[in-house]
Write a protein that holds these residues in place. Structure first.
Motif, PDB file in Angstrom:
ATOM      1  N   GLY A  31      25.213 -26.537 132.014  1.00 37.82           N
ATOM      2  CA  GLY A  31      26.538 -27.596 132.615  1.00 37.82           C
ATOM      3  C   GLY A  31      27.057 -27.116 130.633  1.00 37.82           C
ATOM      4  O   GLY A  31      28.147 -27.731 130.250  1.00 37.82           O
ATOM      5  N   ASN A  32      25.875 -26.544 129.581  1.00 40.23           N
ATOM      6  CA  ASN A  32      27.174 -26.736 128.702  1.00 40.23           C
ATOM      7  C   ASN A  32      26.616 -25.255 128.800  1.00 40.23           C
ATOM      8  O   ASN A  32      26.575 -24.026 127.145  1.00 40.23           O
ATOM      9  CB  ASN A  32      25.958 -27.184 127.602  1.00 40.23           C
ATOM     10  N   GLY A  33      26.775 -24.327 129.363  1.00 38.05           N
ATOM     11  CA  GLY A  33      27.324 -22.627 129.303  1.00 38.05           C
ATOM     12  C   GLY A  33      24.991 -21.761 129.157  1.00 38.05           C
ATOM     13  O   GLY A  33      26.370 -20.075 129.473  1.00 38.05           O
ATOM     14  N   TYR A  34      24.732 -22.878 129.954  1.00 38.30           N
ATOM     15  CA  TYR A  34      23.440 -21.599 129.790  1.00 38.30           C
ATOM     16  C   TYR A  34      22.798 -21.489 131.690  1.00 38.30           C
ATOM     17  O   TYR A  34      23.834 -21.827 132.512  1.00 38.30           O
ATOM     18  CB  TYR A  34      21.920 -22.230 129.062  1.00 38.30           C
ATOM     19  N   ALA A  35      22.027 -20.376 131.939  1.00 38.70           N
ATOM     20  CA  ALA A  35      21.565 -20.131 132.925  1.00 38.70           C
ATOM     21  C   ALA A  35      19.881 -20.375 132.748  1.00 38.70           C
ATOM     22  O   ALA A  35      19.617 -19.290 132.877  1.00 38.70           O
ATOM     23  CB  ALA A  35      22.226 -17.893 132.480  1.00 38.70           C
ATOM     24  N   PRO A  36      19.557 -21.672 133.299  1.00 32.37           N
ATOM     25  CA  PRO A  36      18.432 -21.782 133.111  1.00 32.37           C
ATOM     26  C   PRO A  36      17.815 -21.463 135.035  1.00 32.37           C
ATOM     27  O   PRO A  36      18.519 -21.531 136.045  1.00 32.37           O
ATOM     28  CB  PRO A  36      18.029 -23.161 133.094  1.00 32.37           C
ATOM     29  N   ALA A  37      16.572 -21.353 134.969  1.00 35.14           N
ATOM     30  CA  ALA A  37      15.700 -21.548 136.077  1.00 35.14           C
ATOM     31  C   ALA A  37      14.366 -22.031 135.893  1.00 35.14           C
ATOM     32  O   ALA A  37      14.327 -22.383 134.451  1.00 35.14           O
ATOM     33  CB  ALA A  37      15.203 -19.870 135.932  1.00 35.14           C
ATOM     34  N   TRP A  38      14.176 -22.904 136.640  1.00 32.42           N
ATOM     35  CA  TRP A  38      12.482 -23.984 136.447  1.00 32.42           C
ATOM     36  C   TRP A  38      12.073 -23.598 137.160  1.00 32.42           C
ATOM     37  O   TRP A  38      11.721 -23.039 138.762  1.00 32.42           O
ATOM     38  CB  TRP A  38      13.376 -25.065 136.748  1.00 32.42           C
ATOM     39  N   SER A  39      10.762 -23.799 136.757  1.00 30.27           N
ATOM     40  CA  SER A  39       9.473 -23.607 136.988  1.00 30.27           C
ATOM     41  C   SER A  39       8.379 -24.913 137.139  1.00 30.27           C
ATOM     42  O   SER A  39       8.379 -25.166 136.199  1.00 30.27           O
ATOM     43  CB  SER A  39       8.591 -22.361 136.485  1.00 30.27           C
ATOM     44  N   ARG A  40       8.002 -25.241 137.719  1.00 33.82           N
ATOM     45  CA  ARG A  40       6.376 -26.424 137.552  1.00 33.82           C
ATOM     46  C   ARG A  40       5.512 -26.083 137.877  1.00 33.82           C
ATOM     47  O   ARG A  40       4.757 -27.194 136.909  1.00 33.82           O
ATOM     48  CB  ARG A  40       6.844 -26.963 139.382  1.00 33.82           C
ATOM     49  N   THR A  41       5.271 -25.060 137.225  1.00 27.67           N
ATOM     50  CA  THR A  41       3.565 -25.240 137.503  1.00 27.67           C
ATOM     51  C   THR A  41       3.405 -23.637 136.154  1.00 27.67           C
ATOM     52  O   THR A  41       4.790 -22.608 136.042  1.00 27.67           O
ATOM     53  CB  THR A  41       3.028 -24.159 138.047  1.00 27.67           C
ATOM     54  N   GLY A  42       2.687 -23.051 135.778  1.00 29.93           N
ATOM     55  CA  GLY A  42       1.992 -22.215 134.616  1.00 29.93           C
ATOM     56  C   GLY A  42       1.911 -20.845 135.136  1.00 29.93           C
ATOM     57  O   GLY A  42       3.104 -19.655 135.015  1.00 29.93           O
ATOM     58  N   ALA A  43       1.809 -20.770 136.493  1.00 24.89           N
ATOM     59  CA  ALA A  43       1.044 -19.113 137.047  1.00 24.89           C
ATOM     60  C   ALA A  43       3.069 -19.440 137.591  1.00 24.89           C
ATOM     61  O   ALA A  43       2.949 -18.291 137.548  1.00 24.89           O
ATOM     62  CB  ALA A  43       0.668 -20.343 138.520  1.00 24.89           C
ATOM     63  N   GLY A  44       3.326 -19.707 137.889  1.00 20.09           N
ATOM     64  CA  GLY A  44       5.033 -19.697 137.897  1.00 20.09           C
ATOM     65  C   GLY A  44       6.195 -19.068 137.953  1.00 20.09           C
ATOM     66  O   GLY A  44       6.532 -18.124 137.371  1.00 20.09           O
ATOM     67  N   ALA A  45       5.369 -19.893 135.886  1.00 15.86           N
ATOM     68  CA  ALA A  45       6.422 -19.563 135.032  1.00 15.86           C
ATOM     69  C   ALA A  45       6.324 -17.818 134.347  1.00 15.86           C
ATOM     70  O   ALA A  45       7.047 -16.851 134.603  1.00 15.86           O
ATOM     71  CB  ALA A  45       6.185 -20.290 133.873  1.00 15.86           C
TER      72      ALA A  45
END
Length: 244
Positions: A31-45
């Motif tokens: 909502g503030n103009g960034y492009a986020p992606a979300w990972s729930r685990t360290g391995a996924g990150a």
């Protein structure tokens, strides 16, 4: 009529296992103009970071599959320019030091507001995008701080410094022998509009002192003949870099 394409939004990888916090961060950042992606685990990150380029990492330390510090270390080694902000409920100095030693640029203590997070992001990203004029290497005794190459050496031996430690030493060295206030250091190393805790300065300063001291430590007990600078604390004011 010539049109100019809008700059691409900064890409942010959020690593957070709490669904409520993760969704709040993802929606707030988008909502503030960034492009986020979300990972729930360290391995996924780690997998996500290997597949796509990111500008910022927002990293929770309490992950279900691995220690967040390990994630920070691995991504810092692979992506030296990645901005890493740690999100943590740990407030002890030793935990903050561990996070910064792992390669983080800054930290936020939970619970925090989205407003504060956005302000920190703007401050860090603004400093990274503003071009600065070329600067000659700065000398402090036998220590040479090359701002352009971002290298700190003593008689050709590299001193490994975290990004903020390097910038802090550069400011102090440019003002060697002079008192530099905490407010000036926060403005030049972090941001002129910084309004958060200055504990980050204290932790970063402690790490910088430790790294300068480590250069003088040898297993045989004989210190090398280096002329090393000393950082003096000026209580109630700030610090001063002095030459031995």
């Amino acid at each position: 009529m010539r049109t100019h394409a809008a700059p691409a939004p900064f890409r942010i990888l959020v690593v957070e296992d709490d669904d409520t916090i993760g969704r709040h961060l993802e929606s707030g950042l988008r909502g503030n103009g960034y492009a986020p992606a979300w990972s729930r685990t360290g391995a996924g990150a780690l997998t996500e970071a290997a597949q796509s380029r990111y500008d910022v990492l927002l990293l929770d330390l309490g992950l279900p599959d691995m220690d967040g510090l390990d994630v920070a270390r691995q991504l810092r080694a692979r992506f030296p320019d990645l901005l890493i902000l740690i999100l943590t409920a740990r407030t002890d100095d030793i935990d903050v030091i561990a996070g910064l030693d792992a390669g983080a640029d800054d930290y936020l203590v939970k619970p925090f507001s989205l407003t504060v997070l956005l302000a920190r992001l703007r401050a860090h990203l603004r400093r990274r995008t503003i071009a600065s004029p070329p600067q000659e290497p700065v000398r402090a005794g036998d220590v040479v701080i090359d701002v352009i190459a971002r290298r700190c050496t003593v008689q050709d031996q590299e001193i490994e410094l975290r990004p903020k430690e390097f910038e802090l030493l550069a400011v102090l060295a440019r003002n060697a022998g002079e008192a530099v206030s905490r407010e000036t250091l926060m403005a030049e190393v972090w941001d002129e509009n910084w309004f958060g805790s200055t504990k980050t300065l204290d932790v970063t300063m402690a790490g910088l002192r430790r790294r300068l001291t480590d250069v003088m430590v040898r297993p045989n007990g004989v210190s090398p003949p280096y002329r090393m600078p000393r950082i003096t604390t000026l209580r109630g004011h700030g610090y001063r870099l002095e030459l031995e």
